[in-house]
Motif scaffolding. Sequence first.
Motif, PDB file in Angstrom:
ATOM      1  N   CYS A  51     -13.666  63.967 -32.224  1.00 35.97           N
ATOM      2  CA  CYS A  51     -13.744  64.907 -33.367  1.00 35.97           C
ATOM      3  C   CYS A  51     -13.605  64.166 -34.683  1.00 35.97           C
ATOM      4  CB  CYS A  51     -12.678  66.042 -33.220  1.00 35.97           C
ATOM      5  SG  CYS A  51     -12.937  66.930 -31.512  1.00 35.97           S
ATOM      6  N   ILE A  52     -14.092  64.474 -35.800  1.00 30.21           N
ATOM      7  CA  ILE A  52     -13.689  63.993 -36.940  1.00 30.21           C
ATOM      8  C   ILE A  52     -13.203  65.391 -37.646  1.00 30.21           C
ATOM      9  CG2 ILE A  52     -14.755  63.040 -39.141  1.00 30.21           C
ATOM     10  CD1 ILE A  52     -17.191  62.103 -37.491  1.00 30.21           C
ATOM     11  N   SER A  53     -12.168  64.976 -38.180  1.00 25.67           N
ATOM     12  CA  SER A  53     -11.396  66.057 -39.386  1.00 25.67           C
ATOM     13  C   SER A  53     -10.765  65.389 -40.360  1.00 25.67           C
ATOM     14  CB  SER A  53     -10.157  66.352 -38.518  1.00 25.67           C
ATOM     15  OG  SER A  53     -10.639  67.085 -37.345  1.00 25.67           O
ATOM     16  N   GLU A  54     -10.621  66.151 -41.216  1.00 22.28           N
ATOM     17  CA  GLU A  54     -10.210  65.827 -42.674  1.00 22.28           C
ATOM     18  C   GLU A  54      -9.048  66.799 -43.044  1.00 22.28           C
ATOM     19  OE1 GLU A  54     -11.614  64.023 -46.914  1.00 22.28           O
ATOM     20  OE2 GLU A  54     -12.927  65.380 -46.145  1.00 22.28           O
ATOM     21  N   GLY A  55      -7.839  66.503 -42.850  1.00 23.54           N
ATOM     22  CA  GLY A  55      -6.704  67.274 -42.991  1.00 23.54           C
ATOM     23  C   GLY A  55      -6.769  67.823 -41.914  1.00 23.54           C
ATOM     24  N   GLU A  56      -6.756  69.510 -41.991  1.00 25.69           N
ATOM     25  CA  GLU A  56      -6.868  70.531 -41.022  1.00 25.69           C
ATOM     26  C   GLU A  56      -7.991  70.780 -40.746  1.00 25.69           C
ATOM     27  OE1 GLU A  56      -3.930  71.117 -39.013  1.00 25.69           O
ATOM     28  OE2 GLU A  56      -2.889  69.545 -40.292  1.00 25.69           O
ATOM     29  N   VAL A  57      -9.148  70.490 -41.283  1.00 27.41           N
ATOM     30  CA  VAL A  57     -10.520  70.901 -41.065  1.00 27.41           C
ATOM     31  C   VAL A  57     -11.429  70.190 -40.253  1.00 27.41           C
ATOM     32  CG1 VAL A  57     -12.853  71.473 -42.382  1.00 27.41           C
ATOM     33  CG2 VAL A  57     -10.546  71.918 -43.431  1.00 27.41           C
ATOM     34  N   LEU A  58     -12.059  70.664 -38.988  1.00 28.29           N
ATOM     35  CA  LEU A  58     -12.780  69.786 -38.112  1.00 28.29           C
ATOM     36  C   LEU A  58     -14.307  69.970 -38.754  1.00 28.29           C
ATOM     37  CD1 LEU A  58     -13.111  68.718 -35.163  1.00 28.29           C
ATOM     38  CD2 LEU A  58     -13.682  71.007 -34.782  1.00 28.29           C
ATOM     39  N   LEU A  59     -14.523  68.552 -39.019  1.00 31.60           N
ATOM     40  CA  LEU A  59     -15.931  68.447 -39.684  1.00 31.60           C
ATOM     41  C   LEU A  59     -17.174  68.317 -38.613  1.00 31.60           C
ATOM     42  CD1 LEU A  59     -14.970  65.978 -42.485  1.00 31.60           C
ATOM     43  CD2 LEU A  59     -15.170  68.232 -42.615  1.00 31.60           C
ATOM     44  N   GLY A 108     -20.906  70.829 -35.728  1.00 31.32           N
ATOM     45  CA  GLY A 108     -20.015  70.706 -37.188  1.00 31.32           C
ATOM     46  C   GLY A 108     -21.116  70.563 -38.335  1.00 31.32           C
ATOM     47  N   GLU A 109     -20.455  70.376 -39.491  1.00 27.60           N
ATOM     48  CA  GLU A 109     -21.313  70.517 -40.771  1.00 27.60           C
ATOM     49  C   GLU A 109     -22.160  69.153 -40.702  1.00 27.60           C
ATOM     50  OE1 GLU A 109     -18.801  68.855 -44.348  1.00 27.60           O
ATOM     51  OE2 GLU A 109     -17.892  70.573 -43.656  1.00 27.60           O
ATOM     52  N   GLY A 110     -23.143  69.013 -41.482  1.00 24.39           N
ATOM     53  CA  GLY A 110     -24.031  67.873 -41.532  1.00 24.39           C
ATOM     54  C   GLY A 110     -23.258  66.552 -42.146  1.00 24.39           C
ATOM     55  N   LEU A 111     -22.988  65.646 -41.484  1.00 27.78           N
ATOM     56  CA  LEU A 111     -22.456  64.700 -41.967  1.00 27.78           C
ATOM     57  C   LEU A 111     -23.764  63.525 -42.039  1.00 27.78           C
ATOM     58  CD1 LEU A 111     -19.084  64.455 -40.028  1.00 27.78           C
ATOM     59  CD2 LEU A 111     -19.478  65.250 -42.224  1.00 27.78           C
ATOM     60  N   SER A 112     -23.514  62.566 -43.100  1.00 33.42           N
ATOM     61  CA  SER A 112     -24.517  61.391 -43.180  1.00 33.42           C
ATOM     62  C   SER A 112     -24.558  60.670 -42.005  1.00 33.42           C
ATOM     63  CB  SER A 112     -24.191  60.640 -44.342  1.00 33.42           C
ATOM     64  OG  SER A 112     -23.120  59.788 -44.091  1.00 33.42           O
ATOM     65  N   ARG A 113     -25.507  60.175 -41.519  1.00 27.44           N
ATOM     66  CA  ARG A 113     -25.791  59.321 -40.390  1.00 27.44           C
ATOM     67  C   ARG A 113     -24.959  58.165 -40.442  1.00 27.44           C
ATOM     68  NH1 ARG A 113     -26.441  59.459 -35.935  1.00 27.44           N
ATOM     69  NH2 ARG A 113     -27.864  57.961 -34.766  1.00 27.44           N
ATOM     70  N   GLU A 114     -24.955  57.226 -41.753  1.00 26.12           N
ATOM     71  CA  GLU A 114     -24.031  56.280 -41.908  1.00 26.12           C
ATOM     72  C   GLU A 114     -22.496  56.732 -41.582  1.00 26.12           C
ATOM     73  OE1 GLU A 114     -26.220  57.397 -44.411  1.00 26.12           O
ATOM     74  OE2 GLU A 114     -27.734  56.166 -43.900  1.00 26.12           O
ATOM     75  N   LEU A 115     -22.035  57.960 -42.206  1.00 30.86           N
ATOM     76  CA  LEU A 115     -20.820  58.046 -41.697  1.00 30.86           C
ATOM     77  C   LEU A 115     -20.432  58.120 -40.121  1.00 30.86           C
ATOM     78  CD1 LEU A 115     -18.300  60.530 -43.625  1.00 30.86           C
ATOM     79  CD2 LEU A 115     -18.473  60.430 -41.179  1.00 30.86           C
ATOM     80  N   VAL A 116     -21.466  58.724 -39.657  1.00 29.89           N
ATOM     81  CA  VAL A 116     -21.126  59.021 -38.197  1.00 29.89           C
ATOM     82  C   VAL A 116     -21.141  57.654 -37.436  1.00 29.89           C
ATOM     83  CG1 VAL A 116     -22.304  60.123 -35.934  1.00 29.89           C
ATOM     84  CG2 VAL A 116     -22.040  61.588 -37.964  1.00 29.89           C
ATOM     85  N   ARG A 117     -22.228  56.835 -37.807  1.00 31.06           N
ATOM     86  CA  ARG A 117     -22.293  55.496 -37.223  1.00 31.06           C
ATOM     87  C   ARG A 117     -21.134  54.527 -37.754  1.00 31.06           C
ATOM     88  NH1 ARG A 117     -28.572  54.150 -38.249  1.00 31.06           N
ATOM     89  NH2 ARG A 117     -29.519  55.360 -36.150  1.00 31.06           N
ATOM     90  N   GLY A 118     -20.468  54.819 -38.924  1.00 30.59           N
ATOM     91  CA  GLY A 118     -19.523  54.101 -39.259  1.00 30.59           C
ATOM     92  C   GLY A 118     -18.163  54.577 -38.498  1.00 30.59           C
ATOM     93  N   ALA A 119     -18.178  55.918 -38.043  1.00 28.41           N
ATOM     94  CA  ALA A 119     -16.875  56.267 -37.360  1.00 28.41           C
ATOM     95  C   ALA A 119     -16.752  55.775 -36.160  1.00 28.41           C
ATOM     96  CB  ALA A 119     -17.081  57.807 -37.370  1.00 28.41           C
ATOM     97  N   GLY A 120     -18.102  55.856 -35.528  1.00 31.09           N
ATOM     98  CA  GLY A 120     -18.617  55.300 -34.064  1.00 31.09           C
ATOM     99  C   GLY A 120     -18.092  53.827 -33.958  1.00 31.09           C
ATOM    100  N   ALA A 121     -18.681  53.108 -34.952  1.00 30.90           N
ATOM    101  CA  ALA A 121     -18.199  51.618 -34.786  1.00 30.90           C
ATOM    102  C   ALA A 121     -16.600  51.494 -35.061  1.00 30.90           C
ATOM    103  CB  ALA A 121     -18.894  51.049 -35.888  1.00 30.90           C
ATOM    104  N   PHE A 122     -15.837  52.256 -35.786  1.00 29.29           N
ATOM    105  CA  PHE A 122     -14.496  52.122 -35.858  1.00 29.29           C
ATOM    106  C   PHE A 122     -13.984  52.626 -34.675  1.00 29.29           C
ATOM    107  CE2 PHE A 122     -10.499  53.804 -37.297  1.00 29.29           C
ATOM    108  CZ  PHE A 122      -9.927  52.742 -37.975  1.00 29.29           C
ATOM    109  N   ILE A 123     -14.325  53.496 -33.746  1.00 28.78           N
ATOM    110  CA  ILE A 123     -13.949  53.749 -32.661  1.00 28.78           C
ATOM    111  C   ILE A 123     -13.979  52.606 -31.588  1.00 28.78           C
ATOM    112  CG2 ILE A 123     -14.221  55.288 -30.805  1.00 28.78           C
ATOM    113  CD1 ILE A 123     -14.980  57.840 -32.547  1.00 28.78           C
ATOM    114  N   GLU A 124     -15.228  52.020 -31.581  1.00 33.57           N
ATOM    115  CA  GLU A 124     -15.276  51.069 -30.765  1.00 33.57           C
ATOM    116  C   GLU A 124     -14.351  49.685 -30.902  1.00 33.57           C
ATOM    117  OE1 GLU A 124     -19.368  50.070 -30.791  1.00 33.57           O
ATOM    118  OE2 GLU A 124     -20.028  52.020 -29.907  1.00 33.57           O
ATOM    119  N   ARG A 125     -14.075  49.583 -32.139  1.00 31.96           N
ATOM    120  CA  ARG A 125     -13.406  48.315 -32.627  1.00 31.96           C
ATOM    121  C   ARG A 125     -11.828  48.553 -32.382  1.00 31.96           C
ATOM    122  NH1 ARG A 125     -16.175  48.508 -37.234  1.00 31.96           N
ATOM    123  NH2 ARG A 125     -14.493  49.334 -38.312  1.00 31.96           N
ATOM    124  N   ASN A 126     -11.387  49.839 -32.641  1.00 29.68           N
ATOM    125  CA  ASN A 126     -10.074  50.199 -32.636  1.00 29.68           C
ATOM    126  C   ASN A 126      -9.651  50.893 -31.234  1.00 29.68           C
ATOM    127  OD1 ASN A 126      -8.836  49.222 -35.440  1.00 29.68           O
ATOM    128  ND2 ASN A 126     -10.914  50.265 -35.720  1.00 29.68           N
TER     129      ASN A 126
END
Length: 153
Positions: free
Chosen positions: A30-38, A53-71
């Motif tokens: 899940c991607i959240s900002e504060g208490e809001v699930l995005l 969820g709300e329409g996030l940019s493809r770059e943000l989703v890929r960046g979050a995924g890459a961050f998950i894979e690394r960390n």
Amino acid sequence: MIQLDYCLKDIKGHLRTLSLHRSSEEDLWCISEGEVLLARISKMQDDWRQLSGEGLSRELVRGAGAFIERNYYGSAPLQIRNRWPSIIGSVEKKSDSEITIICKPQVNISTFRTIFCKHVSRLFTQEINMELRVYSYNFTQDFSYRLEVKGRR
């Protein structure tokens, strides 16, 4: 629950911190900002995709995924647990310098100690310096191992 803090700059150059989290190994990220699930995301066919969820940019989703894979997927606890899945019941990162490992009930901790100490450093190619605390399933036996790996390979 697993939670990672993902910092990024938005299109206006403002710094944002998003929480990347999931309740268990089977749940979606899940991607959240504060208490809001995005959004909820998952890796499908080697690509991170938004499933709800709300329409996030493809770059943000890929960046979050890459961050998950690394960390997360590249993390020391997961690498240790995946190396000995029939022996290790759980692995938890207590801090940046300490990991707790709990063995399954059938494990002879004295025998495992020899194997673990000989091979655990081979799991890592990046520089790492951590205290590993290994416990029997009922916490009656334990040992500590100082994992020090200098960058190699």
